[in-house]
Design a protein around this motif. Structure first.
Motif, PDB file in Angstrom:
ATOM      1  N   THR A 119      40.120  37.566  29.910  1.00  0.00           N
ATOM      2  CA  THR A 119      38.925  37.497  31.032  1.00  0.00           C
ATOM      3  C   THR A 119      38.501  38.741  31.674  1.00  0.00           C
ATOM      4  OG1 THR A 119      40.023  35.197  31.308  1.00  0.00           O
ATOM      5  CG2 THR A 119      38.562  36.209  32.912  1.00  0.00           C
ATOM      6  N   ALA A 120      39.654  39.486  31.707  1.00  0.00           N
ATOM      7  CA  ALA A 120      39.164  40.771  32.612  1.00  0.00           C
ATOM      8  C   ALA A 120      38.556  41.706  31.440  1.00  0.00           C
ATOM      9  CB  ALA A 120      40.244  41.412  32.993  1.00  0.00           C
ATOM     10  N   PHE A 121      38.764  41.699  30.256  1.00  0.00           N
ATOM     11  CA  PHE A 121      37.823  42.481  29.124  1.00  0.00           C
ATOM     12  C   PHE A 121      36.639  41.737  29.238  1.00  0.00           C
ATOM     13  CE2 PHE A 121      36.294  42.291  25.002  1.00  0.00           C
ATOM     14  CZ  PHE A 121      36.046  43.456  24.712  1.00  0.00           C
ATOM     15  N   THR A 122      36.369  40.703  29.055  1.00  0.00           N
ATOM     16  CA  THR A 122      34.943  39.884  29.052  1.00  0.00           C
ATOM     17  C   THR A 122      33.972  39.988  30.328  1.00  0.00           C
ATOM     18  OG1 THR A 122      35.776  37.894  29.687  1.00  0.00           O
ATOM     19  CG2 THR A 122      35.963  38.171  27.394  1.00  0.00           C
ATOM     20  N   GLU A 123      34.724  40.016  31.440  1.00  0.00           N
ATOM     21  CA  GLU A 123      33.879  40.377  32.613  1.00  0.00           C
ATOM     22  C   GLU A 123      33.194  41.635  32.666  1.00  0.00           C
ATOM     23  OE1 GLU A 123      36.758  39.754  35.623  1.00  0.00           O
ATOM     24  OE2 GLU A 123      36.401  37.674  35.898  1.00  0.00           O
ATOM     25  N   ARG A 124      33.710  42.730  31.900  1.00  0.00           N
ATOM     26  CA  ARG A 124      33.042  43.960  31.602  1.00  0.00           C
ATOM     27  C   ARG A 124      31.876  44.073  30.632  1.00  0.00           C
ATOM     28  NH1 ARG A 124      38.523  45.538  31.784  1.00  0.00           N
ATOM     29  NH2 ARG A 124      38.426  46.131  29.721  1.00  0.00           N
ATOM     30  N   LEU A 125      31.828  43.137  29.803  1.00  0.00           N
ATOM     31  CA  LEU A 125      30.848  43.062  28.643  1.00  0.00           C
ATOM     32  C   LEU A 125      29.571  42.905  29.270  1.00  0.00           C
ATOM     33  CD1 LEU A 125      32.781  41.043  25.999  1.00  0.00           C
ATOM     34  CD2 LEU A 125      32.225  43.513  26.060  1.00  0.00           C
ATOM     35  N   LEU A 126      28.457  43.478  28.617  1.00  0.00           N
ATOM     36  CA  LEU A 126      27.108  43.508  29.229  1.00  0.00           C
ATOM     37  C   LEU A 126      26.322  42.356  28.184  1.00  0.00           C
ATOM     38  CD1 LEU A 126      26.917  47.090  29.802  1.00  0.00           C
ATOM     39  CD2 LEU A 126      27.051  45.235  31.383  1.00  0.00           C
ATOM     40  N   PRO A 127      25.344  41.708  28.817  1.00  0.00           N
ATOM     41  CA  PRO A 127      24.533  40.965  27.846  1.00  0.00           C
ATOM     42  C   PRO A 127      24.086  41.385  26.446  1.00  0.00           C
ATOM     43  CG  PRO A 127      23.817  40.605  30.005  1.00  0.00           C
ATOM     44  CD  PRO A 127      24.681  41.986  29.953  1.00  0.00           C
ATOM     45  N   HIS A 128      23.656  42.856  26.482  1.00  0.00           N
ATOM     46  CA  HIS A 128      23.066  43.263  25.194  1.00  0.00           C
ATOM     47  C   HIS A 128      24.386  43.500  24.232  1.00  0.00           C
ATOM     48  CE1 HIS A 128      19.475  43.823  27.653  1.00  0.00           C
ATOM     49  NE2 HIS A 128      18.789  44.208  26.352  1.00  0.00           N
ATOM     50  N   GLU A 129      25.470  43.857  24.749  1.00  0.00           N
ATOM     51  CA  GLU A 129      26.626  43.908  24.031  1.00  0.00           C
ATOM     52  C   GLU A 129      26.812  42.557  23.242  1.00  0.00           C
ATOM     53  OE1 GLU A 129      29.048  47.410  26.047  1.00  0.00           O
ATOM     54  OE2 GLU A 129      29.179  45.447  26.795  1.00  0.00           O
ATOM     55  N   THR A 130      27.059  41.388  23.949  1.00  0.00           N
ATOM     56  CA  THR A 130      27.264  40.098  23.503  1.00  0.00           C
ATOM     57  C   THR A 130      26.173  39.559  22.386  1.00  0.00           C
ATOM     58  OG1 THR A 130      26.629  39.120  25.492  1.00  0.00           O
ATOM     59  CG2 THR A 130      28.756  39.786  25.399  1.00  0.00           C
ATOM     60  N   ALA A 131      24.897  39.933  23.022  1.00  0.00           N
ATOM     61  CA  ALA A 131      23.679  39.610  22.178  1.00  0.00           C
ATOM     62  C   ALA A 131      23.935  40.301  20.506  1.00  0.00           C
ATOM     63  CB  ALA A 131      22.617  40.034  22.532  1.00  0.00           C
ATOM     64  N   TYR A 132      24.238  41.715  20.562  1.00  0.00           N
ATOM     65  CA  TYR A 132      24.504  42.247  19.162  1.00  0.00           C
ATOM     66  C   TYR A 132      25.801  41.629  18.749  1.00  0.00           C
ATOM     67  CZ  TYR A 132      26.390  45.595  15.893  1.00  0.00           C
ATOM     68  OH  TYR A 132      26.713  46.246  14.821  1.00  0.00           O
ATOM     69  N   LEU A 133      26.952  41.147  19.357  1.00  0.00           N
ATOM     70  CA  LEU A 133      28.181  40.422  18.733  1.00  0.00           C
ATOM     71  C   LEU A 133      27.654  39.091  18.002  1.00  0.00           C
ATOM     72  CD1 LEU A 133      30.859  41.601  21.173  1.00  0.00           C
ATOM     73  CD2 LEU A 133      30.420  42.687  19.145  1.00  0.00           C
ATOM     74  N   MET A 134      26.980  38.477  18.894  1.00  0.00           N
ATOM     75  CA  MET A 134      26.366  37.184  18.308  1.00  0.00           C
ATOM     76  C   MET A 134      25.667  37.297  17.149  1.00  0.00           C
ATOM     77  SD  MET A 134      27.649  34.429  20.187  1.00  0.00           S
ATOM     78  CE  MET A 134      26.408  33.366  19.496  1.00  0.00           C
ATOM     79  N   GLY A 135      24.676  38.352  17.024  1.00  0.00           N
ATOM     80  CA  GLY A 135      23.868  38.326  15.813  1.00  0.00           C
ATOM     81  C   GLY A 135      24.419  38.890  14.711  1.00  0.00           C
TER      82      GLY A 135
ATOM     83  N   ARG B   3      30.916  31.255  24.623  1.00  0.00           N
ATOM     84  CA  ARG B   3      31.211  31.252  25.852  1.00  0.00           C
ATOM     85  C   ARG B   3      31.109  32.626  26.686  1.00  0.00           C
ATOM     86  NH1 ARG B   3      33.686  27.345  28.821  1.00  0.00           N
ATOM     87  NH2 ARG B   3      32.348  26.248  27.567  1.00  0.00           N
ATOM     88  N   VAL B   4      31.632  33.697  25.610  1.00  0.00           N
ATOM     89  CA  VAL B   4      31.648  35.131  26.265  1.00  0.00           C
ATOM     90  C   VAL B   4      30.215  35.383  26.393  1.00  0.00           C
ATOM     91  CG1 VAL B   4      32.233  37.333  25.526  1.00  0.00           C
ATOM     92  CG2 VAL B   4      33.842  35.551  25.300  1.00  0.00           C
ATOM     93  N   GLU B   5      29.616  35.249  25.496  1.00  0.00           N
ATOM     94  CA  GLU B   5      27.975  35.543  25.660  1.00  0.00           C
ATOM     95  C   GLU B   5      27.468  35.107  26.575  1.00  0.00           C
ATOM     96  OE1 GLU B   5      23.582  35.511  24.914  1.00  0.00           O
ATOM     97  OE2 GLU B   5      24.917  33.832  24.884  1.00  0.00           O
ATOM     98  N   ARG B   6      27.667  33.583  27.122  1.00  0.00           N
ATOM     99  CA  ARG B   6      26.916  32.878  28.016  1.00  0.00           C
ATOM    100  C   ARG B   6      27.492  33.644  29.417  1.00  0.00           C
ATOM    101  NH1 ARG B   6      28.773  31.021  33.209  1.00  0.00           N
ATOM    102  NH2 ARG B   6      26.959  29.454  33.703  1.00  0.00           N
ATOM    103  N   ASN B   7      28.799  33.935  29.532  1.00  0.00           N
ATOM    104  CA  ASN B   7      29.115  34.383  30.829  1.00  0.00           C
ATOM    105  C   ASN B   7      28.829  36.020  31.134  1.00  0.00           C
ATOM    106  OD1 ASN B   7      30.783  32.204  31.651  1.00  0.00           O
ATOM    107  ND2 ASN B   7      32.790  32.819  30.871  1.00  0.00           N
ATOM    108  N   SER B   8      28.590  36.625  29.936  1.00  0.00           N
ATOM    109  CA  SER B   8      28.042  37.952  30.204  1.00  0.00           C
ATOM    110  C   SER B   8      26.726  38.100  30.684  1.00  0.00           C
ATOM    111  CB  SER B   8      28.192  38.680  28.832  1.00  0.00           C
ATOM    112  OG  SER B   8      26.899  38.387  28.006  1.00  0.00           O
ATOM    113  N   ARG B   9      25.795  36.985  30.510  1.00  0.00           N
ATOM    114  CA  ARG B   9      24.495  37.080  31.004  1.00  0.00           C
ATOM    115  C   ARG B   9      24.294  36.358  32.443  1.00  0.00           C
ATOM    116  NH1 ARG B   9      22.167  33.019  29.145  1.00  0.00           N
ATOM    117  NH2 ARG B   9      23.549  32.246  27.421  1.00  0.00           N
TER     118      ARG B   9
END
Length: 461
Positions: free
Chosen positions: A9-25, A40-46
């Protein structure tokens, strides 16, 4: 559940929306649980104000695997990571300490190079050292590979280096106008735009040109012009191009300012919260900008919590401009949340410790809030003494013709004199109205001064 998955959770709280968008794609995951976690990580990052917990019924090892995969995936496209690698190789080469695996990776980077790289200039310079290393050891085949690369891209390097040096000269005009509200910088807008749009220019020069073009556009309120370029790099970040957490955070910080200038305040606050999610060298700068906006919008409780969370950064920074800005916004947040005695004490202690820095950098901002704190505490005599001691009216008169000027200091001086009985009601109110109407109608300065005047209402009764 947060305790069970605390590290994830601590790791994902630092992730940024463009990072998770890249990972999703760019994933090839097939396991349904891992895909669900990533979604869920991508949703929380936004989100900046809500959090959906992760499913603790899923095997914890899948969370561990996914975190490792995300870290590795982002590191592979992180241009700052690559720069750190190049710096390490440069040190190893010039000290004759490079090992076979590092050499193998460097030669592979040459074979797979796609121009222009973000840190092309540093890559080229490292290969210049490596060519010497190979030549003296008579490693003819590898030397030929490196030499051919250097010859092929010699003109590109010269052009990038020339552009880099030219940007340094341009920056003087740009920063002078932005920081001191003086000088001129619009003449550089077209050339900066050309550098940014030049697809054959290295990424570092293009990024530096965009930052300076942003300053110029803000100076001249050409907000639509820079918005087009922000949308362009927004798409690049989503595709993983020219990415690093530092660059992405800087983009969020600048986008916050852009939307604030356009009075799109909710969007500005959203990007502001994204900009303070990661800790880096400019973290305090982003905190100050967000706190300033929150205070302007009368969201002082949020601003105070934000500033209190950045106390350590304010204590350790060597940047006096950012530290004084932080102090002024912290004083304002204390005042607006009713902590008057604390605000006065904090301001007095800070002035005693950092008077030289305050007078050199952000005297107008600091003294506007500090004088207001003294007046709110019922100390007009003390306020007048501070005004005389630091010759604030003389300083203010010298700055009165600069763009963006607000007559806050003389207004507070007259307010203090009025409360001391040195001005009649008629004299004070006439002067007060005159200062308000001296600012252009429908201007940002008039809007900001009107907001400042609202803060004075408790003292006008």
């Amino acid at each position: 559940m947060r305790d069970r998955l605390r590290k994830f959770t601590a790791f994902t709280e630092r992730l940024l929306p463009h990072e998770t968008a890249y990972l999703m794609g760019h994933h090839q995951l097939e396991d349904a649980d891992r895909i669900a976690i990533l979604e869920r990580v991508e949703r929380n990052s936004r989100e900046v104000s809500s959090f959906l917990p992760y499913d603790e019924s899923i095997d914890k090892r899948k969370y561990h695997h996914l975190r490792h995969w995300m870290e590795k995936k982002l590191a592979a496209i992180d241009v700052d990571e690559r720069h750190a690698w190049l710096l390490r190789l440069e040190r190893l080469i010039v000290t004759d300490a490079i090992d076979q695996e590092d050499e193998r990776q460097l030669l592979r980077a040459i074979r797979h190079y796609e121009h222009p790289g973000f840190y092309f200039m540093k890559f080229y310079e490292v290969l210049g050292h490596y060519r010497h290393f190979l030549q003296i050891r008579m490693r003819y085949r590898d030397h030929a590979t490196v030499h051919d690369f250097l010859m092929t891209y010699a003109d590109h390097y010269a052009r990038s280096k020339e552009g880099y040096d030219r940007l340094h000269a341009v920056t003087q005009d740009v920063v002078e106008q932005y920081a001191r509200r003086g000088g001129e910088s619009w003449q550089w807008a077209e050339s900066l735009e050309q550098v940014f749009l030049d697809g054959d220019m290295d990424g570092l020069n293009r990024y530096l040109a965009l930052v300076r073009l942003t300053f110029v556009s803000f100076n001249h309120r050409e907000y639509d012009r820079i918005l087009v370029h922000f949308d362009r790099i927004d798409r690049a970040f989503r595709d993983g191009r020219n990415y690093s957490p530092r660059l992405l955070t800087n983009y969020y910080g600048n986008r916050m300012l852009l939307h604030a200038y356009r009075r799109e305040y909710e969007r500005a606050i959203y990007y502001g919260w994204l900009s303070v999610r990661s800790l880096n060298y400019d973290h305090l700068f982003y905190v100050n900008n967000l706190a300033s906006l929150l205070l302007r919008l009368d969201r002082e409780t949020e601003a105070l919590e934000l500033l209190q969370g950045a106390k350590q950064a304010a204590k350790t920074t060597v940047n006096s401009y950012n530290r004084i800005g932080y102090t002024a916004f912290y004083l304002e947040a204390l005042l607006k949340t009713g902590r008057l005695e604390q605000a006065e004490s904090y301001g007095e202690s800070y002035l005693r410790a950092y008077r030289k820095e305050i007078l050199r950098y952000r005297w107008h901002l600091f003294f506007t809030v500090y004088l207001l704190a003294l007046l709110r505490r019922g100390q007009p005599t003390r306020a007048l003494k501070v005004i005389r001691q630091f010759k604030l009216l003389d300083r203010d008169a010298a700055a009165a013709n600069k763009p963006g000027y607000l007559p806050t200091i003389p207004t507070l001086a007259e307010l203090a004199r009025w409360r001391e009985g040195l001005l009649t009601d008629k004299e004070f109110h006439a002067s007060f109205r005159k200062r308000l109407h001296s600012l252009p109608e429908a201007s940002e300065e008039r809007e900001r001064f009107a907001a400042f005047c609202r803060d004075l209402e408790p003292l006008l009764q």
